[in-house]
Design a protein around this motif. Structure first.
Motif, short mmCIF file in Angstrom:
data_model
loop_
_atom_site.label_atom_id
_atom_site.label_comp_id
_atom_site.label_asym_id
_atom_site.label_seq_id
_atom_site.Cartn_x
_atom_site.Cartn_y
_atom_site.Cartn_z
N VAL A 143 0.83 -1.20 0.00
CA VAL A 143 0.00 0.00 0.00
C VAL A 143 0.87 1.25 0.00
CG1 VAL A 143 -1.70 1.32 1.33
CG2 VAL A 143 -1.96 -1.16 1.07
N SER A 195 0.34 1.80 -6.11
CA SER A 195 -0.46 0.69 -5.58
C SER A 195 -1.93 1.07 -5.42
CB SER A 195 0.11 0.23 -4.23
OG SER A 195 0.03 1.28 -3.27
N LEU A 196 -2.18 2.30 -4.99
CA LEU A 196 -3.57 2.72 -4.78
C LEU A 196 -4.35 2.76 -6.09
CD1 LEU A 196 -3.19 5.53 -2.07
CD2 LEU A 196 -3.74 3.11 -1.78
#
Length: 628
Positions: free
Chosen positions: A331, A336-337
């Protein structure tokens, strides 16, 4: 109905026991399968000398196998017998299967466990036709989308929780095996307990003679379903969703490990956000559909599946981390988000895509054949999932990476959507109508339940704008045949919509007597077949905002075919761009604002003998009031 109505169903006997029965079934399936796959992945040497990779592909395939072999039989049983009784027998079968599995767990007998996998596939096969044919028997039409949304949410949450619990329990030392063995029996018994609360659900065709030959019954099922074109293509659309989902989900373990460089917790995170998205999209359907079966959401969902599937490919290319990370570490990585957001949105739009399709199949299938239609759909789903596995293996074999496979699947989804919507333009037409009343206009409806859910009727309404028919179409719970001026019928773009909706063009007798007579013949035929027909008795758009005199066409219609007449009034459209209000149309629209309000008011039915132009004029004028 209130916006929270779909959740209030959980507290009602007609829905709650059934929901928990199916939830616990999906939950138990995945506790058992995931525990077995986890053991074979991380402790294979103590169980078998076979390659774990082979077993990881074999076991899901064996679970699907009963869907191909026994769905046709399951559909017949669900149509012939009371559904609560069938559900209880299926739950007893689940207890027996889990008892066999427990013996396999305790004796480390892999083949007993594999047999239990096939047994649980049989359990799901037998319950599937009951699951979707039950809802129309106990839910009102306006509750059906919400009920399906809750069921789909529960199914995917059950799958997610089952996968997480199965993976955690089986590795819990030193009693992980025992926890799984006896825990799955306990879950099965709890499911049987809830099934005892399912209310009586009469068999739609108790006299049905069972055809025990699965091949001939499958062919007969699919042949029967093909006779109802919208239902059959909805079945294909449903199966395509399972193809798309099978391709995407099957890549998650390797994608998480080799491309995101994450451990098992990253894989669990991906499953979690995807399942949350499916649940959210399923529940969102009721709000977006206005408590009715709104198939206009299907193209919306399909667009989202392609857009965010393609963006998942782009986001994967932008992800640069190469160090092994856990969930928290993943995260924290740049990009990644975006990947997680794409997975959530694929789930959300998947829910928007699948729930209206289920509801359409339930509402437009022959009630006596519904369980067998659902069984046919399950067979198609299984076949599409097998093809999905072959599709993925071929593309990966020829050198595509997993992100490129995501891109290929997104593009294939766009092509399939275009094909299906070209075959049944009603989907796209309803989408355009839905888009109109959720963007340009905000439509408030009054007493829309007076539009009959079944049977023939004539709807009459004042004529304010070029999009009157589109607004009424978007509000109606069922298709409408519109009668409209042949000149409006020929307007570019709108003409395609009206032709798709099988609108009936009409002309004055002095202008085209043949077209006028043909229109009355078409109207009579539509009413004879039990359809809704809508006319604008003024015969032309208002140029002042006030209603024009109603012409005598309505009298001719009900004289030929005596059916109820439903008066309706549109309020708030006058002055918009697509009216004949004086002045610059863009200036009028700017003054109204980008999201103008309008209203459709539905009056009480008028019996044919009282449906004179004068009486209907007064009814519509009263419904409209002073708001033009």
């Amino acid at each position: 109905m209130s916006q929270s109505s779909q959740f209030s169903l959980l507290g009602q006997r007609r829905f709650g026991p059934f929901f928990w029965t199916q939830f616990l079934g999906a939950f138990n399936d995945n506790v058992f399968k995931t525990a077995l796959l986890t053991v074979l992945t991380y402790d294979a040497l103590n169980w078998t000398a076979l390659d774990p990779g082979l077993l990881n592909n074999l076991i899901p395939g064996l679970f699907i196998l009963p869907f191909l072999l026994f769905s046709a039989t399951a559909g017949q049983l669900a149509d012939k017998f009371e559904k609560g009784r069938v559900a209880r027998y299926v739950k007893l079968l689940e207890i027996a299967i889990m008892a066999v599995a427990a013996f396999g767990w305790m004796n480390r007998d892999l083949w007993l466990l594999v047999a239990a996998v096939v047994g649980m596939g049989l359990h799901s096969t037998m319950f599937g036709p009951v699951k979707y044919a039950y809802l129309p028997q106990h839910l009102k039409p306006e509750e059906l989308v919400g009920g399906n949304g809750v069921i789909e949410m529960g199914t995917f949450v059950g799958i997610l929780l089952g996968e997480v619990l199965g993976a955690l329990l089986v590795v819990y030392k030193p009693i992980g095996i025992e926890l799984v063995a006896f825990g799955t029996i306990g879950i099965a018994m709890l499911g049987w307990f809830f099934s005892r609360g399912i209310p009586h659900s009469p068999a739609p065709e108790p006299e049905l003679r069972i055809n025990w030959n699965p091949v001939t019954e499958t062919v007969r099922n699919l042949r029967f379903t093909r006779q109802n074109r919208p239902v059959f293509l909805s079945v294909l659309g449903n199966s395509w969703f399972w193809f798309y989902g099978a391709v995407i989900l099957a890549q998650f373990p390797v994608y998480a490990k080799d491309y995101l460089h994450g451990d098992h917790s990253v894989f669990v995170l991906m499953l979690t956000v995807f399942s949350v998205g499916i649940g959210a999209g399923s529940l969102l359907c009721e709000r977006l559909s206005g408590h009715k079966v709104e198939i206009g959401l299907v193209p919306f969902g399909s667009i989202g599946l392609s857009v965010f599937g393609f963006d998942l490919y782009l986001a994967s290319l932008a992800y640069t981390n190469t160090a092994m990370v856990d969930m928290a570490g993943f995260v924290a990585q740049a990009g990644s988000l975006r990947i997680l957001f794409d997975l959530v949105m694929i789930g959300v739009f998947g829910g928007l895509y699948i729930v209206p399709l289920f509801a359409l199949i339930q509402t437009r299938s022959d009630p006596k054949h519904m369980s067998r239609t659902i069984a046919g759909m399950n067979i198609m789903n299984a076949l599409f999932m097998v093809v999905a596995a072959v599709f993925a293996m071929i593309l990966l074999k020829i050198g595509l990476s997993i992100p490129e496979l995501f891109m290929a699947t997104a593009l294939a989804n766009a092509l399939v959507a275009i094909y299906i919507f070209s075959l049944v333009p009603e989907f796209l037409m309803r989408f355009l109508a839905w888009l109109l009343i959720h963007t340009v206009h905000r439509v408030h409806t009054v007493d829309e339940e007076r539009i009959p859910k079944e049977g023939a009727a004539v709807l009459v309404c004042n004529h304010v704008s070029y999009v009157d028919a589109v607004v009424i179409m978007a509000v109606s719970p069922r298709p409408i045949r519109f009668v409209m001026d042949h000149r409006i019928f020929k307007i570019p773009l709108l003409s395609w919509i009206f032709r798709t909706a099988k609108a009936i063009p009409i002309a004055p007798a002095k202008e085209d007597p043949w077209l006028m007579e043909k229109a009355f013949v078409d109207i009579a035929q539509a009413l004879h077949e039990g359809e809704l027909v809508c006319i604008f008795p003024e015969g032309k758009l208002t140029t002042t905002g006030e209603m024009n005199e109603f012409r005598n066409g309505i009298s001719k219609i009900v004289e030929r075919t005596p059916v109820p007449v439903i008066p309706m009034a549109l309020r708030g459209l006058w002055g918009s761009m697509l009216t004949r209000s004086p002045g610059n149309p863009f200036g009028r629209s700017f003054r109204r604002g980008p999201f103008s309000r309008l209203s459709l008011v539905v009056g009480k039915p008028v019996v044919p003998t009282q449906a004179t132009p004068e009486h209907l004029y007064e009814q519509v004028l009263t419904l409209r009031g002073d708001w033009k």
